[in-house]
Write a protein that holds these residues in place. Structure first.
Motif, PDB file in Angstrom:
ATOM      1  N   LEU A 180      -5.743   8.516  -4.139  1.00 42.48           N
ATOM      2  CA  LEU A 180      -6.432   7.171  -4.574  1.00 42.48           C
ATOM      3  C   LEU A 180      -5.019   5.968  -3.557  1.00 42.48           C
ATOM      4  CD1 LEU A 180      -6.998   7.059  -8.076  1.00 42.48           C
ATOM      5  CD2 LEU A 180      -9.197   7.035  -6.315  1.00 42.48           C
ATOM      6  N   LEU A 209       1.320  -0.951   0.087  1.00 41.98           N
ATOM      7  CA  LEU A 209      -0.027   0.098  -0.049  1.00 41.98           C
ATOM      8  C   LEU A 209       0.779   1.319   0.176  1.00 41.98           C
ATOM      9  CD1 LEU A 209      -2.256  -1.343   2.294  1.00 41.98           C
ATOM     10  CD2 LEU A 209      -2.447  -2.144   0.278  1.00 41.98           C
ATOM     11  N   ASP A 267      -1.389  -3.421  -9.392  1.00 35.56           N
ATOM     12  CA  ASP A 267      -1.334  -1.815  -8.696  1.00 35.56           C
ATOM     13  C   ASP A 267      -0.864  -1.041 -10.463  1.00 35.56           C
ATOM     14  OD1 ASP A 267      -0.845  -1.931  -5.431  1.00 35.56           O
ATOM     15  OD2 ASP A 267       0.774  -3.042  -7.395  1.00 35.56           O
ATOM     16  N   SER A 309       4.204   3.055  -9.864  1.00 35.19           N
ATOM     17  CA  SER A 309       3.532   2.039 -10.645  1.00 35.19           C
ATOM     18  C   SER A 309       2.300   2.427 -11.208  1.00 35.19           C
ATOM     19  CB  SER A 309       3.314   0.929 -10.194  1.00 35.19           C
ATOM     20  OG  SER A 309       5.212   0.273  -9.598  1.00 35.19           O
ATOM     21  N   ALA A 310       1.496   2.928  -9.703  1.00 32.36           N
ATOM     22  CA  ALA A 310       0.140   3.265  -9.627  1.00 32.36           C
ATOM     23  C   ALA A 310       0.324   4.478 -10.645  1.00 32.36           C
ATOM     24  CB  ALA A 310      -0.340   3.211  -8.652  1.00 32.36           C
ATOM     25  N   LEU A 335       3.026  14.858 -11.535  1.00 38.24           N
ATOM     26  CA  LEU A 335       4.135  15.395 -10.486  1.00 38.24           C
ATOM     27  C   LEU A 335       4.943  13.912  -9.342  1.00 38.24           C
ATOM     28  CD1 LEU A 335       1.910  17.330 -10.941  1.00 38.24           C
ATOM     29  CD2 LEU A 335       3.419  18.183  -8.101  1.00 38.24           C
ATOM     30  N   ASP A 336       5.628  14.332  -8.833  1.00 36.72           N
ATOM     31  CA  ASP A 336       6.650  13.015  -8.290  1.00 36.72           C
ATOM     32  C   ASP A 336       7.117  13.755  -6.845  1.00 36.72           C
ATOM     33  OD1 ASP A 336       8.742  14.510  -8.564  1.00 36.72           O
ATOM     34  OD2 ASP A 336      10.450  12.935  -9.453  1.00 36.72           O
ATOM     35  N   GLN A 337       8.217  13.220  -5.917  1.00 31.72           N
ATOM     36  CA  GLN A 337       8.005  14.082  -4.675  1.00 31.72           C
ATOM     37  C   GLN A 337       8.841  15.190  -4.804  1.00 31.72           C
ATOM     38  OE1 GLN A 337      10.881  12.622  -2.089  1.00 31.72           O
ATOM     39  NE2 GLN A 337      11.047  10.280  -2.890  1.00 31.72           N
ATOM     40  N   TYR A 346       8.202  -0.133  -7.728  1.00 30.29           N
ATOM     41  CA  TYR A 346       8.666   0.673  -8.982  1.00 30.29           C
ATOM     42  C   TYR A 346      10.630   0.666  -9.146  1.00 30.29           C
ATOM     43  CZ  TYR A 346       8.740   3.753 -13.058  1.00 30.29           C
ATOM     44  OH  TYR A 346       8.795   4.581 -14.303  1.00 30.29           O
ATOM     45  N   SER A 372       0.198   8.624  -4.934  1.00 30.77           N
ATOM     46  CA  SER A 372       2.081   9.288  -4.078  1.00 30.77           C
ATOM     47  C   SER A 372       1.556   8.402  -3.010  1.00 30.77           C
ATOM     48  CB  SER A 372       1.712  10.506  -3.807  1.00 30.77           C
ATOM     49  OG  SER A 372       0.485  11.170  -2.727  1.00 30.77           O
ATOM     50  N   ASN A 387      -3.344   4.955  -0.674  1.00 31.27           N
ATOM     51  CA  ASN A 387      -4.269   3.635   0.510  1.00 31.27           C
ATOM     52  C   ASN A 387      -2.807   3.971   1.675  1.00 31.27           C
ATOM     53  OD1 ASN A 387      -6.363   3.137  -0.555  1.00 31.27           O
ATOM     54  ND2 ASN A 387      -5.579   1.804  -1.732  1.00 31.27           N
TER      55      ASN A 387
HETATM   56  N1  LIG Z   1      -7.196   2.883  -5.434  1.00 33.65           N
HETATM   57  C1  LIG Z   1      -5.859   1.789  -5.836  1.00 33.65           C
HETATM   58  O1  LIG Z   1      -7.126   1.090  -6.327  1.00 33.65           O
HETATM   59  C2  LIG Z   1      -4.672   2.207  -5.516  1.00 33.65           C
HETATM   60  C3  LIG Z   1      -4.025   3.011  -4.777  1.00 33.65           C
HETATM   61  N2  LIG Z   1      -2.395   2.809  -5.148  1.00 33.65           N
HETATM   62  C4  LIG Z   1      -1.871   3.447  -3.847  1.00 33.65           C
HETATM   63  O2  LIG Z   1      -0.854   3.908  -4.532  1.00 33.65           O
HETATM   64  C5  LIG Z   1       0.270   4.672  -3.942  1.00 33.65           C
HETATM   65  C6  LIG Z   1       1.486   4.645  -4.589  1.00 33.65           C
HETATM   66  O3  LIG Z   1       1.569   3.453  -5.315  1.00 33.65           O
HETATM   67  P1  LIG Z   1       2.758   3.078  -6.227  1.00 33.65           P
HETATM   68  O4  LIG Z   1       2.740   3.875  -7.266  1.00 33.65           O
HETATM   69  O5  LIG Z   1       2.579   1.853  -6.465  1.00 33.65           O
HETATM   70  O6  LIG Z   1       4.368   3.594  -5.059  1.00 33.65           O
HETATM   71  P2  LIG Z   1       5.741   3.802  -6.326  1.00 33.65           P
HETATM   72  O7  LIG Z   1       6.197   4.078  -4.776  1.00 33.65           O
HETATM   73  O8  LIG Z   1       6.246   3.155  -7.327  1.00 33.65           O
HETATM   74  O9  LIG Z   1       5.527   5.563  -6.805  1.00 33.65           O
HETATM   75  C7  LIG Z   1       5.037   6.587  -5.477  1.00 33.65           C
HETATM   76  C8  LIG Z   1       5.368   8.136  -6.177  1.00 33.65           C
HETATM   77  O10 LIG Z   1       4.483   8.607  -5.318  1.00 33.65           O
HETATM   78  C9  LIG Z   1       5.800  10.351  -5.150  1.00 33.65           C
HETATM   79  N3  LIG Z   1       5.711  10.763  -3.883  1.00 33.65           N
HETATM   80  C10 LIG Z   1       6.090  10.389  -3.235  1.00 33.65           C
HETATM   81  N4  LIG Z   1       5.820  10.864  -2.231  1.00 33.65           N
HETATM   82  C11 LIG Z   1       5.212  12.086  -2.857  1.00 33.65           C
HETATM   83  C12 LIG Z   1       4.796  13.198  -2.723  1.00 33.65           C
HETATM   84  N5  LIG Z   1       5.253  13.906  -1.275  1.00 33.65           N
HETATM   85  N6  LIG Z   1       4.611  14.530  -3.536  1.00 33.65           N
HETATM   86  C13 LIG Z   1       4.511  14.361  -4.952  1.00 33.65           C
HETATM   87  N7  LIG Z   1       4.730  12.780  -5.611  1.00 33.65           N
HETATM   88  C14 LIG Z   1       4.991  11.569  -4.627  1.00 33.65           C
HETATM   89  C15 LIG Z   1       6.930   8.698  -5.572  1.00 33.65           C
HETATM   90  O11 LIG Z   1       7.909  10.084  -6.183  1.00 33.65           O
HETATM   91  P3  LIG Z   1       9.678   9.635  -6.438  1.00 33.65           P
HETATM   92  O12 LIG Z   1       9.615   8.524  -7.042  1.00 33.65           O
HETATM   93  O13 LIG Z   1      10.225  10.811  -6.363  1.00 33.65           O
HETATM   94  O14 LIG Z   1       9.474   9.318  -5.326  1.00 33.65           O
HETATM   95  C16 LIG Z   1       6.319   7.914  -6.924  1.00 33.65           C
HETATM   96  O15 LIG Z   1       6.397   8.797  -7.887  1.00 33.65           O
HETATM   97  C17 LIG Z   1       0.452   3.818  -2.800  1.00 33.65           C
HETATM   98  O16 LIG Z   1       0.073   5.195  -1.884  1.00 33.65           O
HETATM   99  C18 LIG Z   1      -1.089   2.883  -3.488  1.00 33.65           C
HETATM  100  O17 LIG Z   1      -1.811   2.226  -2.012  1.00 33.65           O
HETATM  101  C19 LIG Z   1      -2.179   1.702  -5.846  1.00 33.65           C
HETATM  102  C20 LIG Z   1      -2.297   0.529  -6.433  1.00 33.65           C
HETATM  103  C21 LIG Z   1      -4.013   0.511  -6.235  1.00 33.65           C
END
Ligand SMILES: NC(=O)C1=CN([C@@H]2O[C@H](COP(=O)(O)OP(=O)(O)OC[C@H]3O[C@@H](n4cnc5c(N)ncnc54)[C@H](OP(=O)(O)O)[C@@H]3O)[C@@H](O)[C@H]2O)C=CC1
Ligand SMILES: CC(=O)C(=O)O
Ligand SMILES: [Mg+2]
Length: 578
Positions: free
Chosen positions: A425, A154, A265, A303-304, A335-337, A245, A399, A427
């Motif tokens: 979205l 999550l 995901d 990934s998501a 956007l990413d972090q 990822y 995120s 979790n």
């Molecule tokens: N509702 C649903 O069905 C689903 C929800 N999700 C949720 O999505 C979220 C992400 O999952 P996933 O993509 O696999 O995770 P990843 O770790 O692959 O990706 C997370 C992304 O979020 C970015 N991020 C982190 N902190 C911040 C911030 N403060 N501001 C902006 N961007 C940020 C990261 O940036 P950086 O790379 O720079 O660290 C990265 O690009 C989880 O919480 C998961 O629960 C996932 C699948 C299904």
């Protein structure tokens, strides 16, 4: 087809203690006689309805969600038929226990609340042994496997082998929501280590006490597992879950054209999020094929985030209103972090950083993410600044970063559009980018809202504002059912696109007007039937289906009949020849 009897070679206590055979107090007198359990259970035969009364009363006495989780797990370990009946009858309430949000806490505490084994663990100790080990699983027929390496559970990060509760929870939804048989599911953890220091230092941790395998070692470990599974269960659907990822993408690309698999995901999230975006067009009385006119911000480039945006791009291309894929990418700001994926050569928007040549310290971005790079905008712009410039119609949060949908950003969005589509979205609940209450307050009750984990509807200025849940749980049980019924040899992008369109078309006009985008988790079995039927059709159209359709039965009828329903059936004892 529904089984009318079940058979076993077991006898006495072995029957009572087998969760797939046990009926608790519901064994009839003649069954007690022939199974050798007379006197081993209380004398009065009580049917399931009475058992449910007792179970619900006990469940309600649990004080915390984690206590309820432990109670539900204990029930699953005692009597699966009763567990699934209870779950199906109370899906909305209990999915919040066995699935998100409580499953997140259960993963964090897995090593301290562990009671009894379920599923299979393949660890670094097992290299070279997996082909033999896979035969330790007691069932010859496995239809669906959910596998994780626990690297991104999550929004909770690396939880190592504790991630096992995720495959268990997902597979419970396959059974309860998709009608897959409880004997045909297999939860798996690939224990390649963990980088979670707290777990590594915890003497009660149950996984391998070393850091994660990476690189070639990691991929050859997964290869060995896939080969072992293929050897014993060549037709099983494999769902990759909560892989970090870029492993998630790398594994998907490695296997998707070779075996029947998908990444939840990336792909089922994309189906359900696209369904939400399309349904939100309808809720705003806009044509569903005008997706290219939306301005979409996605916070999260993992990934998501990338998976969901790819699904939206695919749909824009399919709708034919963009000239090219490149044009479609222009409609999504990611956007990413660090902030917006913008142009580092323009420097940062506040001028504090000198311009860099090439991608500078954004060199970590790969080609999937770079498709979204906006050449005309400053790199690392804050969400609020991006919102002010582009005036988005839709904002997606993937995120795992709680609170990143700030008041300033959401208020600025609401200034620019009549009905802002706000989808945090991530979790579980406490990782959500904003709460439902915040979204409605900051948009003066105008938001179309969906979150990954459930929030309650919000009363704002005397109006009930509806909360939707956009979670891949709405799509994977139906997809798995469709794949299982058709015996599709592959899972394709078309199946996810059609899943999205099917779900997007499920809400009535009335529901859309009130802010409901599609049926909630309580209607999961109904949603799954529709999704499964469409997935089957795609499997036949694409020449991937291996099951012969019986003559004179409609596809929906076949699907309905194929769905397992929890009910006690007479148990017959077979003589053991061993
Ligand atoms: N509702 C649903 O069905 C689903 C929800 N999700 C949720 O999505 C979220 C992400 O999952 P996933 O993509 O696999 O995770 P990843 O770790 O692959 O990706 C997370 C992304 O979020 C970015 N991020 C982190 N902190 C911040 C911030 N403060 N501001 C902006 N961007 C940020 C990261 O940036 P950086 O790379 O720079 O660290 C990265 O690009 C989880 O919480 C998961 O629960 C996932 C699948 C299904
Ligand atoms: C729902 C889901 O798969 C996730 O949050 O990872
Ligand atoms: Mg997941």
């Amino acid at each position: 087809m529904e089984t009318m009897v079940q058979t076993t070679t077991k006898h006495g206590m072995d029957v009572i203690h087998d969760p797939l055979l046990s009926k608790g107090t519901a064994f009839s007198l003649s069954e007690r006689e022939r199974l050798g359990i007379r006197g081993l259970v209380p004398p009065r035969t009580q049917e399931m309805d009475k058992q449910l009364q007792r179970i619900i009363r006990n469940l309600r006495e649990c004080r915390t969600p984690l206590e309820k989780f432990i109670f539900m797990t204990a029930l699953q370990d005692r009597n699966e038929t009763l567990y699934y009946r209870l779950l199906i009858d109370n899906l909305e309430e209990l999915s919040q226990i066995i699935y998100t949000p409580t499953v997140g806490l259960a993963c964090q505490r897995f090593h301290s609340i562990y009671r009894r084994s379920r599923g299979m663990y393949f660890s670094t100790l097992d290299r070279g042994q997996m082909a033999a080990m896979v035969h330790n699983w007691p069932h010859d027929q496995v239809d669906v496997i959910v596998v994780t390496d626990g690297s991104r559970v999550l929004g909770l990060g690396d939880l190592g082998a504790n991630g096992m509760q995720i495959p268990i929870g997902k597979l419970s939804l396959y059974v309860a929501g998709g009608g897959i048989r409880p004997t045909s599911i297999l939860p798996v953890v690939l224990d390649v280590g963990t980088n979670n220091e707290e777990l590594l230092n915890d003497p009660l941790y149950l996984g391998m006490g070393h850091r994660r395998l990476e690189g070639e070692e990691y991929y050859s470990f997964v290869d060995e597992w896939v080969a072992a599974i293929q050897n014993r269960y060549p037709n099983a659907l494999i769902q990759f879950e909560d892989f970090k990822y870029p492993h998630a993408y790398n594994l998907l690309h490695k296997y998707q054209d070779k075996i029947c698999c998908f990444n939840d995901d990336i792909q089922s999230t994309s189906a359900v999020a696209l369904a939400g975006v399309l349904a939100a067009l309808k809720a705003r009385s806009l044509p569903i094929d005008n997706l290219n006119e939306e301005r979409i911000i996605c916070v999260g480039a993992g990934s998501a985030g990338v998976g969901v945006c790819e699904g939206i791009i695919d749909c824009m291309v399919e709708q034919g209103k963009v000239k090219s894929r490149e044009e479609a990418y222009k409609r999504i700001w990611m956007l990413d972090q660090h902030g917006l994926i913008g142009n580092p050569n323009l420097g940062t928007s506040d001028g504090t950083k000198p311009p860099t040549i090439g991608l500078g310290d954004r060199a970590n971005l790969d080609e999937r993410q770079l498709c979204y790079l906006k050449k005309d905008m400053h790199d690392r712009m804050s969400l609020e600044d991006v919102v002010k410039v582009i005036k988005p119609t839709v904002i997606l949060g993937l995120s795992g970063a709680p609170g990143v949908f700030t008041e300033g950003a959401i208020r600025a969005m609401a200034d620019g559009v009549e009905k802002p589509v706000v989808f945090p979205l991530s979790n579980p609940t406490h990782q959500s980018e904003c709460t439902a209450e915040q979204a409605f307050k900051w948009t003066d009750g105008r938001a179309i809202f969906a979150s990954g984990s459930p929030f309650k509807d919000v009363e704002y200025k005397g109006k009930i504002c509806k909360v939707n849940q956009i979670n891949n749980a709405m799509s994977f049980p139906g997809l798995g059912l469709g794949v299982t019924v058709s015996r599709s040899s592959r899972v394709t992008g078309k199946m996810f696109m059609e899943t999205a369109i099917t779900i997007a078309n499920m809400a009535s006009e009335e529901q859309l007007k009130s802010g409901i985008l599609f049926p909630g988790v309580a209607a999961l079995r109904e949603v799954s039937k529709e999704v499964a039927a469409r997935v089957c059709e795609v499997a036949y159209d694409q020449g991937l289906a291996r099951a012969q359709l019986p003559k004179g039965v409609s596809l929906k009828g076949l699907i309905e009949e194929s769905m397992w329903k929890p009910a006690y059936v007479p148990t017959i004892r077979l003589e053991s020849h061993s």
